[in-house]
Design an enzyme around this catalytic site. Structure first.
Site, PDB file in Angstrom:
ATOM      1  N   HIS A  13      -1.081  -0.482  -1.702  1.00 32.11           N
ATOM      2  CA  HIS A  13      -1.998  -1.270  -0.884  1.00 32.11           C
ATOM      3  C   HIS A  13      -3.136  -0.418  -0.317  1.00 32.11           C
ATOM      4  CE1 HIS A  13       0.348  -5.026  -0.744  1.00 32.11           C
ATOM      5  NE2 HIS A  13       1.414  -4.248  -0.726  1.00 32.11           N
ATOM      6  N   LYS A  40       6.453  -8.934  -2.045  1.00 30.25           N
ATOM      7  CA  LYS A  40       5.353  -8.864  -1.088  1.00 30.25           C
ATOM      8  C   LYS A  40       4.030  -9.387  -1.633  1.00 30.25           C
ATOM      9  CE  LYS A  40       7.314  -4.636   0.898  1.00 30.25           C
ATOM     10  NZ  LYS A  40       7.060  -3.206   1.192  1.00 30.25           N
ATOM     11  N   GLU A  65       5.535   1.162  -3.259  1.00 30.23           N
ATOM     12  CA  GLU A  65       4.878  -0.143  -3.331  1.00 30.23           C
ATOM     13  C   GLU A  65       3.870  -0.312  -2.202  1.00 30.23           C
ATOM     14  OE1 GLU A  65       6.056  -4.875  -3.492  1.00 30.23           O
ATOM     15  OE2 GLU A  65       7.595  -3.358  -3.880  1.00 30.23           O
TER      16      GLU A  65
END
Length: 357
Positions: free
Chosen positions: A226, A151, A222
């Site tokens: 962000h 990503k 994960e």
């Protein structure tokens, strides 16, 4: 298309679903799979049902260089060469097709001459882990397709830096080929064809994960990286209870804005628009299976005759994360094999080619 043999690195949520979905894709035969515990190999085709049963509920930690993690959360990291083979924590070695290995990645590389493609279903806890893994395949003489569903934008540059080495090795590497980046990146590239100038690409996704949360803890971790207070380093250090606390703070549905998603650099390198014109955000709900919002791509631009318009692409709310990640990943894998067999090597993104069905 002739039969394609492929291997999966990592048997967490993404790896397990790749094996499962491959049974519905024509001309695809999974012949190897590995995690940090060992490797399963059968060149007549893996018994997917047996392997999925063997790896069910297997939650692993971040790997060292010679280890392959599943898509799980934190835990005790085994020392190099320490392969667990007891209790319920046996990974692929619980399968009759499998054997323990001190270096599962090398075991796959050693079989590389019989493997057309390798899907890297690995947690992206270190930005350079997937690029370093690709280095090992190139240095080990592998010549075939490698594909990931990473990503992070900055990893694309690391892979592009290796493009010449991949070309010399005969490797066709397809990066960011899941849902976003991946399917939605490709949709944005198609939607952009109406315009002579693209001014804005907005990708907004929704994922409901209740039934698949245990298999996708690494993905959740994960995504948490962000959030404004976290990054990839701090997120990897979070305990399970701390992650549960973050989920509780958001009532189970975490909203993300302005994510560092590779869609931006992948669309820029394909000539669609500038990276700064791409925005990615979404909502992850780990307490409900239903999507909290409809996954939508909006591409705004100017047509040749001066009109401004927005083209919109939506995924059906009934489609699962697994269907939208693994379906495209295997489709891009098939497209990569076509390119590789035609002698096209180097680094490709999901906006550079259409996935095979």
């Amino acid at each position: 298309m002739n039969e394609i043999t492929f291997a999966v690195l990592g048997t967490g949520g993404i790896g397990r679903r790749a094996l499962e979905v491959s049974q519905y894709k024509e001309a695809l035969t999974p012949v190897a799979a590995c995690d940090r515990h060992g490797i399963a190999v059968d060149f007549n085709g893996l018994d997917v049902d047996e392997l999925l049963a063997a790896t069910e509920g297997n939650i692993d930690s971040e790997p060292r260089d010679n280890e392959v993690a599943t898509d799980g959360g934190p835990g005790a990291t085994a020392a190099d060469g320490d392969v667990k083979q007891h209790g319920e924590d046996k990974g692929v070695v619980a399968s009759s097709q499998a054997r323990a290995s001190e270096d599962p990645i090398q075991a796959v590389i050693d079989h590389g001459d019989r493997i057309d493609a390798v899907l890297l279903a690995l947690p992206n806890y270190e930005h350079d882990f997937i690029p370093r893994t690709a280095d090992r395949f190139a240095e080990g003489g592998y010549s075939g397709v490698m594909i990931d569903v990473l990503k992070r934008s900055r990893v694309i540059d690391m892979l592009d830096d290796r493009s010449e080495a991949f070309e010399e090795s005969g490797i066709t590497f397809i990066c960011g080929a899941g849902a976003t980046p991946g399917l939605l990146t490709g949709a944005a590239a198609l939607a952009a064809q109406s315009f002579v100038e693209v001014t804005d690409v907005d990708i907004w996704w929704g994922v409901g994960l209740k039934s698949g949360y245990e298999d996708n803890r690494g993905t959740v971790r994960e995504d948490i990286a962000h959030l404004p207070k976290y990054d990839i380093e701090t997120a990897r250090e979070l305990s399970e209870s701390e992650i549960e606390g973050i989920i509780d703070d958001h009532d189970g549905a975490i909203e993300f804005e302005d994510m560092e998603h590779a869609d931006d650099v992948l669309l820029e390198r394909a000539g669609v628009c500038d990276a700064e014109d791409v925005t990615v955000g979404g909502i992850l709900d780990v307490r409900n299976d239903e999507k909290p919002t409809t996954t939508t791509v909006r591409v705004t631009g100017r047509t040749f005759d001066g009109e401004t318009a927005t083209n919109t692409f939506q995924l059906g709310d009934e489609t699962s994360m697994e269907a939208n990640v693994n379906g495209p990943a295997l489709g891009y894998l098939k497209a990569g094999v076509r390119r590789n067999r035609a002698g096209e090597y180097g680094v490709f993104g999901p906006a550079d080619l259409m996935p095979g069905f």
